[in-house]
Design a protein around this motif. Structure first.
Motif, PDB file in Angstrom:
ATOM      1  N   ASN A 165     -14.927 -72.674  11.854  1.00 53.06           N
ATOM      2  CA  ASN A 165     -14.111 -72.547  13.086  1.00 53.06           C
ATOM      3  C   ASN A 165     -14.882 -72.889  14.355  1.00 53.06           C
ATOM      4  N   LYS A 166     -15.699 -73.908  14.243  1.00 57.75           N
ATOM      5  CA  LYS A 166     -16.535 -74.276  15.393  1.00 57.75           C
ATOM      6  C   LYS A 166     -16.288 -75.700  15.852  1.00 57.75           C
ATOM      7  N   PHE A 167     -15.248 -76.328  15.324  1.00 56.74           N
ATOM      8  CA  PHE A 167     -15.057 -77.744  15.599  1.00 56.74           C
ATOM      9  C   PHE A 167     -13.959 -77.940  16.637  1.00 56.74           C
ATOM     10  N   TYR A 168     -14.296 -78.574  17.745  1.00 54.86           N
ATOM     11  CA  TYR A 168     -13.349 -78.791  18.850  1.00 54.86           C
ATOM     12  C   TYR A 168     -13.250 -80.281  19.165  1.00 54.86           C
ATOM     13  N   PRO A 169     -12.237 -80.972  18.619  1.00 54.14           N
ATOM     14  CA  PRO A 169     -12.092 -82.392  18.943  1.00 54.14           C
ATOM     15  C   PRO A 169     -11.436 -82.570  20.310  1.00 54.14           C
ATOM     16  N   ILE A 170     -11.916 -83.495  21.089  1.00 56.19           N
ATOM     17  CA  ILE A 170     -11.233 -83.810  22.346  1.00 56.19           C
ATOM     18  C   ILE A 170     -11.066 -85.330  22.474  1.00 56.19           C
ATOM     19  N   ASN A 171     -10.104 -85.723  23.269  1.00 58.45           N
ATOM     20  CA  ASN A 171      -9.835 -87.141  23.466  1.00 58.45           C
ATOM     21  C   ASN A 171     -10.965 -87.751  24.313  1.00 58.45           C
ATOM     22  N   GLY A 172     -11.634 -88.737  23.730  1.00 61.51           N
ATOM     23  CA  GLY A 172     -12.770 -89.358  24.416  1.00 61.51           C
ATOM     24  C   GLY A 172     -12.408 -90.604  25.196  1.00 61.51           C
ATOM     25  N   ILE A 173     -11.107 -90.854  25.340  1.00 63.98           N
ATOM     26  CA  ILE A 173     -10.661 -92.010  26.128  1.00 63.98           C
ATOM     27  C   ILE A 173     -10.171 -91.503  27.481  1.00 63.98           C
ATOM     28  N   GLY A 174     -10.662 -92.113  28.533  1.00 69.40           N
ATOM     29  CA  GLY A 174     -10.277 -91.695  29.878  1.00 69.40           C
ATOM     30  C   GLY A 174     -11.449 -91.919  30.808  1.00 69.40           C
ATOM     31  N   SER A 175     -11.318 -91.453  32.048  1.00 69.95           N
ATOM     32  CA  SER A 175     -12.434 -91.644  32.977  1.00 69.95           C
ATOM     33  C   SER A 175     -13.535 -90.641  32.624  1.00 69.95           C
ATOM     34  N   ILE A 176     -14.734 -90.913  33.107  1.00 71.20           N
ATOM     35  CA  ILE A 176     -15.861 -90.019  32.812  1.00 71.20           C
ATOM     36  C   ILE A 176     -15.547 -88.595  33.293  1.00 71.20           C
ATOM     37  N   THR A 177     -14.985 -88.486  34.508  1.00 70.79           N
ATOM     38  CA  THR A 177     -14.679 -87.140  35.025  1.00 70.79           C
ATOM     39  C   THR A 177     -13.593 -86.449  34.205  1.00 70.79           C
ATOM     40  N   GLU A 178     -12.588 -87.205  33.798  1.00 70.56           N
ATOM     41  CA  GLU A 178     -11.532 -86.583  32.977  1.00 70.56           C
ATOM     42  C   GLU A 178     -12.138 -85.995  31.703  1.00 70.56           C
ATOM     43  N   ILE A 179     -13.028 -86.756  31.106  1.00 71.64           N
ATOM     44  CA  ILE A 179     -13.603 -86.292  29.842  1.00 71.64           C
ATOM     45  C   ILE A 179     -14.536 -85.100  30.075  1.00 71.64           C
ATOM     46  N   THR A 180     -15.282 -85.134  31.178  1.00 70.56           N
ATOM     47  CA  THR A 180     -16.127 -83.966  31.502  1.00 70.56           C
ATOM     48  C   THR A 180     -15.243 -82.727  31.650  1.00 70.56           C
ATOM     49  N   GLU A 181     -14.072 -82.898  32.291  1.00 71.53           N
ATOM     50  CA  GLU A 181     -13.167 -81.754  32.462  1.00 71.53           C
ATOM     51  C   GLU A 181     -12.676 -81.219  31.117  1.00 71.53           C
ATOM     52  N   ARG A 182     -12.352 -82.163  30.211  1.00 68.33           N
ATOM     53  CA  ARG A 182     -11.881 -81.722  28.876  1.00 68.33           C
ATOM     54  C   ARG A 182     -12.979 -80.934  28.157  1.00 68.33           C
ATOM     55  N   LEU A 183     -14.197 -81.443  28.268  1.00 72.81           N
ATOM     56  CA  LEU A 183     -15.317 -80.758  27.608  1.00 72.81           C
ATOM     57  C   LEU A 183     -15.547 -79.385  28.247  1.00 72.81           C
ATOM     58  N   SER A 184     -15.476 -79.342  29.566  1.00 72.10           N
ATOM     59  CA  SER A 184     -15.735 -78.082  30.280  1.00 72.10           C
ATOM     60  C   SER A 184     -14.711 -77.018  29.905  1.00 72.10           C
ATOM     61  N   LYS A 185     -13.470 -77.459  29.730  1.00 68.31           N
ATOM     62  CA  LYS A 185     -12.420 -76.515  29.363  1.00 68.31           C
ATOM     63  C   LYS A 185     -12.771 -75.828  28.040  1.00 68.31           C
ATOM     64  N   VAL A 186     -13.262 -76.615  27.094  1.00 70.02           N
ATOM     65  CA  VAL A 186     -13.650 -76.025  25.803  1.00 70.02           C
ATOM     66  C   VAL A 186     -14.808 -75.045  26.010  1.00 70.02           C
ATOM     67  N   ILE A 187     -15.814 -75.474  26.749  1.00 68.61           N
ATOM     68  CA  ILE A 187     -17.011 -74.637  26.902  1.00 68.61           C
ATOM     69  C   ILE A 187     -16.677 -73.355  27.677  1.00 68.61           C
ATOM     70  N   ASP A 188     -15.854 -73.469  28.702  1.00 72.44           N
ATOM     71  CA  ASP A 188     -15.505 -72.281  29.503  1.00 72.44           C
ATOM     72  C   ASP A 188     -14.730 -71.246  28.699  1.00 72.44           C
ATOM     73  N   ASN A 189     -14.069 -71.711  27.649  1.00 75.41           N
ATOM     74  CA  ASN A 189     -13.279 -70.769  26.828  1.00 75.41           C
ATOM     75  C   ASN A 189     -14.015 -70.260  25.610  1.00 75.41           C
ATOM     76  N   LEU A 190     -15.264 -70.587  25.464  1.00 75.50           N
ATOM     77  CA  LEU A 190     -15.998 -70.151  24.260  1.00 75.50           C
ATOM     78  C   LEU A 190     -16.295 -68.660  24.335  1.00 75.50           C
TER      79      LEU A 190
END
Ligand SMILES: Nc1ncnc2c1ncn2[C@@H]1O[C@H](COP(=O)(O)OP(=O)(O)O)[C@@H](O)[C@H]1O
Length: 190
Positions: A165-190
């Motif tokens: 239960n440690k696998f978090y796929p995110i969409n890697g297509i988009g602008s660099i900032t959009e993707i940083t935001e997607r990653l941050s959302k996962v990390i902030d909710n850990l």
């Protein structure tokens, strides 16, 4: 202590995103690819050995990679956490990482995967090859071989981390900032 594994195929944007995440979350960024390239540039014994594999698009043997990574972690034990980029890349590396971290009472907190399709990624790598100077980025055959290595040896890790239960796929297509935001959302909710 938070330990993140940044996961994704070659060219998925792990290194780019790691630059932002390490600042934001005060993590030590460990990119095995960067460390090998640093050793190649400085013509160390490790660099000479790694080059033989990297030039062909093969993975560097587990024993070499694992030792290198553990040595660096052991020299940075005061870090607030680690951002593993390009490691683990085989099941043996993942098992060893869990074992190594558990002996320190640490663990992999999450594995976050940047997802994109092969065609987009191969084009990105070829573009990067025009300016990066990376010889493994300039030859389509070598890139294809890196994808074969990924499919054969690295993709099985998805199941390994899903089971925990440690696998978090995110969409890697988009602008660099959009993707940083997607990653941050996962990390902030850990
Ligand atoms: N964990 C690892 N295990 C074995 N080989 C590795 C590992 N990390 C990097 N390498 C070697 O370094 C090369 C470049 O890796 P990297 O910089 O992560 O690029 P990319 O993600 O674009 O393939 C790989 O093709 C492989 O030869």
């Amino acid at each position: 202590m938070i330990n993140i594994v940044l996961f994704g195929k070659p060219g998925a944007g792990k290194g780019t995103q790691a630059e932002f995440l390490k600042q934001k979350y005060n993590l030590m960024h460990l990119s095995t690819g960067d460390i090998f390239r640093y050793n190649i540039q400085n013509d160390t014994e490790l660099g000479q050995l790694a080059k033989k594999y990297m030039d062909k698009g093969d993975l560097v043997p587990d024993a070499v990679t694992i030792k290198m990574l553990e040595d660096i972690v052991n020299k940075n034990l005061n870090s607030a956490g680690f951002l593993f980029d390009g490691f683990p890349r085989t099941l043996a590396q993942a098992l060893e990482l869990d074992d190594f971290l558990s002996k320190k009472d640490w663990k992999v907190t999450a594995t976050i995967a940047l997802e994109a399709n092969d065609e987009i990624l191969i084009n990105r790598i070829l573009e990067r090859g025009k300016t990066s100077g990376r010889t493994d980025d300039q030859d389509e055959e070598k890139i294809k071989h890196r994808y074969q290595e990924y499919n054969e040896k690295t993709a099985p890790l998805i199941e390994y981390y899903k089971k925990q239960n440690k696998f978090y796929p995110i969409n890697g297509i988009g602008s660099i900032t959009e993707i940083t935001e997607r990653l941050s959302k996962v990390i902030d909710n850990l």
